[in-house]
Structures are given as structure tokens and as C-alpha cells.
Design a protein around this motif. Structure first.
Motif, mmCIF file in Angstrom:
data_model
loop_
_atom_site.group_PDB
_atom_site.id
_atom_site.type_symbol
_atom_site.label_atom_id
_atom_site.label_comp_id
_atom_site.label_asym_id
_atom_site.label_seq_id
_atom_site.Cartn_x
_atom_site.Cartn_y
_atom_site.Cartn_z
ATOM 1 N N SER A 67 -21.215 -54.575 4.844
ATOM 2 C CA SER A 67 -20.791 -54.839 6.218
ATOM 3 C C SER A 67 -20.731 -56.335 6.509
ATOM 4 C CB SER A 67 -21.743 -54.163 7.205
ATOM 5 O OG SER A 67 -21.708 -52.772 7.028
ATOM 6 N N ILE A 68 -21.724 -57.060 6.048
ATOM 7 C CA ILE A 68 -21.733 -58.520 6.241
ATOM 8 C C ILE A 68 -20.575 -59.153 5.479
ATOM 9 C CG2 ILE A 68 -23.031 -60.630 5.727
ATOM 10 C CD1 ILE A 68 -25.589 -58.938 6.280
ATOM 11 N N GLY A 69 -20.354 -58.703 4.256
ATOM 12 C CA GLY A 69 -19.229 -59.225 3.475
ATOM 13 C C GLY A 69 -17.890 -58.954 4.132
ATOM 14 N N TRP A 70 -17.726 -57.753 4.704
ATOM 15 C CA TRP A 70 -16.475 -57.413 5.383
ATOM 16 C C TRP A 70 -16.289 -58.287 6.628
ATOM 17 C CZ3 TRP A 70 -11.965 -55.582 4.625
ATOM 18 C CH2 TRP A 70 -11.179 -55.133 5.676
ATOM 19 N N ALA A 71 -17.370 -58.521 7.380
ATOM 20 C CA ALA A 71 -17.276 -59.370 8.568
ATOM 21 C C ALA A 71 -16.882 -60.796 8.183
ATOM 22 C CB ALA A 71 -18.603 -59.362 9.322
ATOM 23 N N ILE A 72 -17.458 -61.307 7.100
ATOM 24 C CA ILE A 72 -17.104 -62.659 6.638
ATOM 25 C C ILE A 72 -15.658 -62.704 6.185
ATOM 26 C CG2 ILE A 72 -17.548 -64.359 4.821
ATOM 27 C CD1 ILE A 72 -20.523 -63.540 5.014
ATOM 28 N N LEU A 73 -15.214 -61.685 5.462
ATOM 29 C CA LEU A 73 -13.830 -61.633 4.997
ATOM 30 C C LEU A 73 -12.854 -61.607 6.164
ATOM 31 C CD1 LEU A 73 -11.898 -61.319 2.555
ATOM 32 C CD2 LEU A 73 -12.127 -58.859 2.854
ATOM 33 N N LYS A 74 -13.178 -60.842 7.218
ATOM 34 C CA LYS A 74 -12.303 -60.771 8.388
ATOM 35 C C LYS A 74 -12.203 -62.107 9.100
ATOM 36 C CE LYS A 74 -13.940 -57.487 10.842
ATOM 37 N NZ LYS A 74 -14.171 -56.409 11.816
ATOM 38 N N THR A 75 -13.305 -62.868 9.163
ATOM 39 C CA THR A 75 -13.253 -64.153 9.858
ATOM 40 C C THR A 75 -12.490 -65.190 9.046
ATOM 41 O OG1 THR A 75 -15.403 -64.805 8.971
ATOM 42 C CG2 THR A 75 -15.381 -63.783 11.137
ATOM 43 N N ARG A 76 -12.579 -65.116 7.728
ATOM 44 C CA ARG A 76 -11.876 -66.090 6.887
ATOM 45 C C ARG A 76 -10.390 -65.792 6.759
ATOM 46 N NH1 ARG A 76 -15.890 -67.249 1.805
ATOM 47 N NH2 ARG A 76 -17.499 -68.303 3.003
ATOM 48 N N ASN A 77 -10.027 -64.505 6.769
ATOM 49 C CA ASN A 77 -8.633 -64.118 6.585
ATOM 50 C C ASN A 77 -8.314 -62.950 7.521
ATOM 51 O OD1 ASN A 77 -6.090 -63.599 5.697
ATOM 52 N ND2 ASN A 77 -6.670 -63.034 3.616
ATOM 53 N N PRO A 78 -7.879 -63.230 8.757
ATOM 54 C CA PRO A 78 -7.612 -62.167 9.729
ATOM 55 C C PRO A 78 -6.477 -61.223 9.306
ATOM 56 C CG PRO A 78 -7.611 -64.314 10.794
ATOM 57 C CD PRO A 78 -7.714 -64.546 9.332
ATOM 58 N N ASP A 79 -5.624 -61.663 8.384
ATOM 59 C CA ASP A 79 -4.521 -60.812 7.938
ATOM 60 C C ASP A 79 -5.007 -59.588 7.168
ATOM 61 O OD1 ASP A 79 -2.755 -62.585 9.054
ATOM 62 O OD2 ASP A 79 -2.434 -63.690 7.185
ATOM 63 N N VAL A 80 -6.246 -59.610 6.713
ATOM 64 C CA VAL A 80 -6.793 -58.491 5.945
ATOM 65 C C VAL A 80 -6.801 -57.217 6.779
ATOM 66 C CG1 VAL A 80 -8.921 -57.593 4.902
ATOM 67 C CG2 VAL A 80 -8.189 -59.922 4.443
ATOM 68 N N THR A 81 -7.095 -57.339 8.068
ATOM 69 C CA THR A 81 -7.202 -56.166 8.918
ATOM 70 C C THR A 81 -5.917 -55.828 9.657
ATOM 71 O OG1 THR A 81 -8.062 -57.524 10.713
ATOM 72 C CG2 THR A 81 -9.670 -56.469 9.256
ATOM 73 N N ALA A 82 -4.868 -56.620 9.483
ATOM 74 C CA ALA A 82 -3.601 -56.344 10.169
ATOM 75 C C ALA A 82 -2.965 -55.084 9.596
ATOM 76 C CB ALA A 82 -2.659 -57.533 10.006
ATOM 77 N N ARG A 83 -2.418 -54.251 10.489
ATOM 78 C CA ARG A 83 -1.745 -53.030 10.041
ATOM 79 C C ARG A 83 -0.420 -53.407 9.408
ATOM 80 N NH1 ARG A 83 -3.446 -47.986 11.471
ATOM 81 N NH2 ARG A 83 -1.400 -47.073 11.307
ATOM 82 N N ARG A 84 -0.130 -52.711 8.336
ATOM 83 C CA ARG A 84 1.140 -52.944 7.665
ATOM 84 C C ARG A 84 2.158 -51.982 8.227
ATOM 85 N NH1 ARG A 84 -2.488 -53.618 3.016
ATOM 86 N NH2 ARG A 84 -2.439 -55.820 2.559
ATOM 87 N N GLY A 85 3.442 -52.323 8.059
ATOM 88 C CA GLY A 85 4.512 -51.467 8.553
ATOM 89 C C GLY A 85 4.579 -50.147 7.805
ATOM 90 N N ASP A 86 5.207 -49.167 8.431
ATOM 91 C CA ASP A 86 5.334 -47.851 7.813
ATOM 92 C C ASP A 86 6.276 -47.856 6.620
ATOM 93 O OD1 ASP A 86 5.154 -46.145 10.994
ATOM 94 O OD2 ASP A 86 3.569 -46.767 9.613
ATOM 95 N N ALA A 87 7.073 -48.911 6.476
ATOM 96 C CA ALA A 87 8.022 -48.975 5.351
ATOM 97 C C ALA A 87 7.288 -48.969 4.016
ATOM 98 C CB ALA A 87 8.879 -50.227 5.463
#
Length: 93
Positions: A67-87
Motif C-alpha cells: 500500500s505504501i509503495g502504491w501510494a508513492i508510485l501514484k505521487t511520482r507518476n499520476p498517469d499510472v492510475t489514469a483510465r485508459r480508453g476502451d479502444a
């Protein structure tokens, strides 16, 4: 996590918010609930035995580290949690 996701998915299908799968799981959410109950039973048995209880402590530590690693990853690279298109998930075949 997979079992809980399957139960939630089946709830959405019954409500008509999601399409039904072309490859449904045998037993539907009933089997998922049985499996969840079994895993909780095994966890209780592990907690009951003092010698085996250590693995629950390790599991809690591992979950906290992830959980801590995921929180750090999200703060360093917000694109990780962005939803991708349905294509990207188009139906094949």
C-alpha cells in the motif's frame, strides 16, 4: 480480491449496468461466496494456532508495504492510475 471483484461484477450484470460474460463462471457468485467463506475459515484456523499466527503478521506487513509503495508510485507518476480508453480493450473475434 478476484472473488470479491467477481461478486461485484455479477451484481452489476443482474442490475443491467454491465453486459453478461460470454464465458460465465460455473456456479456464478454462489461459488465465489463459498470460496470467500472457506478462505475466512482458513484464516481463522491460522489465527487460532499460536505458532502459525506469525504468517498473519507477515501478511499484514506485506499488505502495508504494498500500500505504501502504491501510494508513492501514484505521487511520482499520476498517469499510472489514469483510465485508459476502451479502444485498448476491444473485443477480439
Amino acid at each position: 480480491m478476484i472473488l470479491i471483484s467477481h461478486v461485484r461484477y455479477r451484481r452489476q450484470v443482474v442490475a443491467g449496468r454491465l453486459p453478461a460474460s460470454s464465458f460465465p463462471a460455473p456456479g456464478g457468485s454462489v461459488c465465489s461466496w463459498i470460496a470467500i467463506a472457506f478462505l475466512l475459515f482458513v484464516t481463522c484456523l491460522i489465527a487460532y494456532d499460536a505458532d502459525s499466527r506469525v504468517c498473519l503478521y507477515v501478511m499484514a506487513g506485506w499488505a502495508a508495504a504494498l500500500s505504501i509503495g502504491w501510494a508513492i508510485l501514484k505521487t511520482r507518476n499520476p498517469d499510472v492510475t489514469a483510465r485508459r480508453g476502451d479502444a485498448e480493450f476491444e473485443k477480439v473475434g
